[in-house]
Design a protein around this motif. Structure first.
Motif, PDB file in Angstrom:
ATOM      1  N   MET A   1     -14.205 -33.012  11.841  1.00  0.00           N
ATOM      2  CA  MET A   1     -14.236 -33.279  13.270  1.00  0.00           C
ATOM      3  C   MET A   1     -13.896 -32.029  14.080  1.00  0.00           C
ATOM      4  SD  MET A   1     -14.807 -35.579  15.467  1.00  0.00           S
ATOM      5  CE  MET A   1     -14.355 -36.420  16.929  1.00  0.00           C
ATOM      6  N   SER A   2     -12.975 -31.218  13.576  1.00  0.00           N
ATOM      7  CA  SER A   2     -12.567 -30.013  14.300  1.00  0.00           C
ATOM      8  C   SER A   2     -13.721 -29.038  14.474  1.00  0.00           C
ATOM      9  CB  SER A   2     -11.413 -29.322  13.579  1.00  0.00           C
ATOM     10  OG  SER A   2     -10.260 -30.120  13.644  1.00  0.00           O
ATOM     11  N   TRP A   3     -14.566 -28.916  13.457  1.00  0.00           N
ATOM     12  CA  TRP A   3     -15.706 -28.001  13.561  1.00  0.00           C
ATOM     13  C   TRP A   3     -16.691 -28.481  14.614  1.00  0.00           C
ATOM     14  CZ3 TRP A   3     -16.134 -23.161  12.166  1.00  0.00           C
ATOM     15  CH2 TRP A   3     -15.297 -22.674  11.166  1.00  0.00           C
ATOM     16  N   LEU A   4     -16.951 -29.769  14.659  1.00  0.00           N
ATOM     17  CA  LEU A   4     -17.864 -30.318  15.664  1.00  0.00           C
ATOM     18  C   LEU A   4     -17.321 -30.078  17.069  1.00  0.00           C
ATOM     19  CD1 LEU A   4     -20.355 -31.958  16.486  1.00  0.00           C
ATOM     20  CD2 LEU A   4     -18.976 -34.018  16.165  1.00  0.00           C
ATOM     21  N   VAL A   5     -16.047 -30.342  17.265  1.00  0.00           N
ATOM     22  CA  VAL A   5     -15.412 -30.101  18.567  1.00  0.00           C
ATOM     23  C   VAL A   5     -15.472 -28.619  18.924  1.00  0.00           C
ATOM     24  CG1 VAL A   5     -13.216 -30.202  19.833  1.00  0.00           C
ATOM     25  CG2 VAL A   5     -13.943 -32.151  18.436  1.00  0.00           C
ATOM     26  N   LEU A   6     -15.255 -27.754  17.940  1.00  0.00           N
ATOM     27  CA  LEU A   6     -15.300 -26.314  18.179  1.00  0.00           C
ATOM     28  C   LEU A   6     -16.701 -25.874  18.613  1.00  0.00           C
ATOM     29  CD1 LEU A   6     -13.825 -23.603  18.136  1.00  0.00           C
ATOM     30  CD2 LEU A   6     -14.433 -23.432  15.698  1.00  0.00           C
ATOM     31  N   VAL A   7     -17.715 -26.368  17.958  1.00  0.00           N
ATOM     32  CA  VAL A   7     -19.092 -26.015  18.323  1.00  0.00           C
ATOM     33  C   VAL A   7     -19.409 -26.505  19.736  1.00  0.00           C
ATOM     34  CG1 VAL A   7     -21.529 -26.457  17.796  1.00  0.00           C
ATOM     35  CG2 VAL A   7     -19.943 -25.850  15.957  1.00  0.00           C
ATOM     36  N   LEU A   8     -19.037 -27.735  20.036  1.00  0.00           N
ATOM     37  CA  LEU A   8     -19.275 -28.262  21.386  1.00  0.00           C
ATOM     38  C   LEU A   8     -18.502 -27.460  22.436  1.00  0.00           C
ATOM     39  CD1 LEU A   8     -19.267 -32.108  20.671  1.00  0.00           C
ATOM     40  CD2 LEU A   8     -21.241 -30.630  21.125  1.00  0.00           C
ATOM     41  N   SER A   9     -17.316 -27.021  22.085  1.00  0.00           N
ATOM     42  CA  SER A   9     -16.526 -26.186  22.997  1.00  0.00           C
ATOM     43  C   SER A   9     -17.190 -24.838  23.224  1.00  0.00           C
ATOM     44  CB  SER A   9     -15.115 -25.987  22.451  1.00  0.00           C
ATOM     45  OG  SER A   9     -14.442 -27.217  22.404  1.00  0.00           O
ATOM     46  N   GLY A  10     -17.820 -24.297  22.188  1.00  0.00           N
ATOM     47  CA  GLY A  10     -18.567 -23.053  22.329  1.00  0.00           C
ATOM     48  C   GLY A  10     -19.769 -23.226  23.252  1.00  0.00           C
ATOM     49  N   VAL A  11     -20.421 -24.370  23.161  1.00  0.00           N
ATOM     50  CA  VAL A  11     -21.531 -24.673  24.074  1.00  0.00           C
ATOM     51  C   VAL A  11     -21.011 -24.752  25.506  1.00  0.00           C
ATOM     52  CG1 VAL A  11     -23.249 -26.410  24.715  1.00  0.00           C
ATOM     53  CG2 VAL A  11     -22.911 -25.832  22.304  1.00  0.00           C
ATOM     54  N   LEU A  12     -19.874 -25.399  25.684  1.00  0.00           N
ATOM     55  CA  LEU A  12     -19.287 -25.500  27.025  1.00  0.00           C
ATOM     56  C   LEU A  12     -18.837 -24.141  27.547  1.00  0.00           C
ATOM     57  CD1 LEU A  12     -17.289 -28.831  26.719  1.00  0.00           C
ATOM     58  CD2 LEU A  12     -19.240 -28.370  28.228  1.00  0.00           C
ATOM     59  N   GLU A  13     -18.499 -23.227  26.638  1.00  0.00           N
ATOM     60  CA  GLU A  13     -18.164 -21.871  27.087  1.00  0.00           C
ATOM     61  C   GLU A  13     -19.382 -21.233  27.744  1.00  0.00           C
ATOM     62  OE1 GLU A  13     -16.795 -17.431  25.795  1.00  0.00           O
ATOM     63  OE2 GLU A  13     -17.589 -18.768  24.267  1.00  0.00           O
ATOM     64  N   ALA A  14     -20.546 -21.426  27.135  1.00  0.00           N
ATOM     65  CA  ALA A  14     -21.781 -20.898  27.739  1.00  0.00           C
ATOM     66  C   ALA A  14     -22.047 -21.565  29.082  1.00  0.00           C
ATOM     67  CB  ALA A  14     -22.960 -21.111  26.789  1.00  0.00           C
ATOM     68  N   VAL A  15     -21.785 -22.863  29.182  1.00  0.00           N
ATOM     69  CA  VAL A  15     -21.993 -23.581  30.445  1.00  0.00           C
ATOM     70  C   VAL A  15     -21.116 -22.987  31.539  1.00  0.00           C
ATOM     71  CG1 VAL A  15     -21.705 -25.802  31.630  1.00  0.00           C
ATOM     72  CG2 VAL A  15     -22.761 -25.724  29.356  1.00  0.00           C
ATOM     73  N   TRP A  16     -19.828 -22.783  31.239  1.00  0.00           N
ATOM     74  CA  TRP A  16     -18.962 -22.264  32.312  1.00  0.00           C
ATOM     75  C   TRP A  16     -19.289 -20.818  32.645  1.00  0.00           C
ATOM     76  CZ3 TRP A  16     -15.849 -18.144  31.440  1.00  0.00           C
ATOM     77  CH2 TRP A  16     -15.133 -18.008  30.245  1.00  0.00           C
ATOM     78  N   GLY A  45     -11.115 -28.346  24.019  1.00  0.00           N
ATOM     79  CA  GLY A  45     -11.748 -28.475  22.704  1.00  0.00           C
ATOM     80  C   GLY A  45     -11.322 -27.363  21.765  1.00  0.00           C
ATOM     81  N   LEU A  46     -11.231 -26.148  22.280  1.00  0.00           N
ATOM     82  CA  LEU A  46     -10.767 -25.031  21.460  1.00  0.00           C
ATOM     83  C   LEU A  46      -9.341 -25.280  20.981  1.00  0.00           C
ATOM     84  CD1 LEU A  46     -11.114 -22.162  20.293  1.00  0.00           C
ATOM     85  CD2 LEU A  46     -10.384 -21.282  22.525  1.00  0.00           C
ATOM     86  N   ALA A  47      -8.493 -25.744  21.873  1.00  0.00           N
ATOM     87  CA  ALA A  47      -7.098 -26.037  21.496  1.00  0.00           C
ATOM     88  C   ALA A  47      -7.039 -27.133  20.441  1.00  0.00           C
ATOM     89  CB  ALA A  47      -6.306 -26.442  22.741  1.00  0.00           C
ATOM     90  N   TYR A  48      -7.868 -28.162  20.599  1.00  0.00           N
ATOM     91  CA  TYR A  48      -7.920 -29.256  19.622  1.00  0.00           C
ATOM     92  C   TYR A  48      -8.338 -28.722  18.247  1.00  0.00           C
ATOM     93  CZ  TYR A  48      -9.454 -33.467  17.201  1.00  0.00           C
ATOM     94  OH  TYR A  48      -9.635 -34.460  16.277  1.00  0.00           O
ATOM     95  N   MET A  50      -8.058 -25.762  17.074  1.00  0.00           N
ATOM     96  CA  MET A  50      -7.046 -24.864  16.518  1.00  0.00           C
ATOM     97  C   MET A  50      -5.882 -25.603  15.866  1.00  0.00           C
ATOM     98  SD  MET A  50      -6.705 -21.747  19.203  1.00  0.00           S
ATOM     99  CE  MET A  50      -7.933 -20.482  19.341  1.00  0.00           C
ATOM    100  N   ARG A  51      -5.809 -26.901  16.056  1.00  0.00           N
ATOM    101  CA  ARG A  51      -4.771 -27.671  15.367  1.00  0.00           C
ATOM    102  C   ARG A  51      -5.026 -27.692  13.869  1.00  0.00           C
ATOM    103  NH1 ARG A  51      -4.071 -33.243  18.613  1.00  0.00           N
ATOM    104  NH2 ARG A  51      -5.667 -33.686  17.065  1.00  0.00           N
TER     105      ARG A  51
END
Length: 104
Positions: A1-16, A45-48, A50-51
């Protein structure tokens, strides 16, 4: 689950990042709001992630995904020039992100 959240967070980084560029110094409301929401969700998501994942790997994957998508978007929309060198370097960046996942 952490990898999926990390990838989605990376996509959101591009959005911002894209929204920040389009906000024209926070003078446009919709891009400014998009920036703020995407930034908060991306960081959360990145913080999540990193847990469970190492900090260095998480950060490198997050930045790599965001950078590759941001440049790719720029090239697709005409904001960035397209060259064989840029495409090759983006492929290398994506390869490094995949490599970090496989090495984990």
């Amino acid at each position: 689950m952490s990898w999926l959240v990390l990838v989605l967070s990376g996509v959101l980084e591009a959005v911002w990042a894209i929204a920040l560029g389009r906000s024209e110094g926070f003078t446009k409301l919709v891009p400014s709001l998009t920036f703020a929401v995407a930034l908060v969700l991306s960081m959360a998501g990145l913080a999540y992630a990193m847990r469970e994942l190492p900090v260095g790997t998480s950060y490198a994957v997050w930045v790599g995904i965001g950078a590759a998508l941001t440049v790719g978007f720029g090239m697709a929309t005409g904001g960035e020039t397209i060259s064989a060198v840029k495409v090759l370097l983006l492929c290398g960046l994506i390869g490094c992100v995949v490599g970090l996942k496989l090495a984990h």
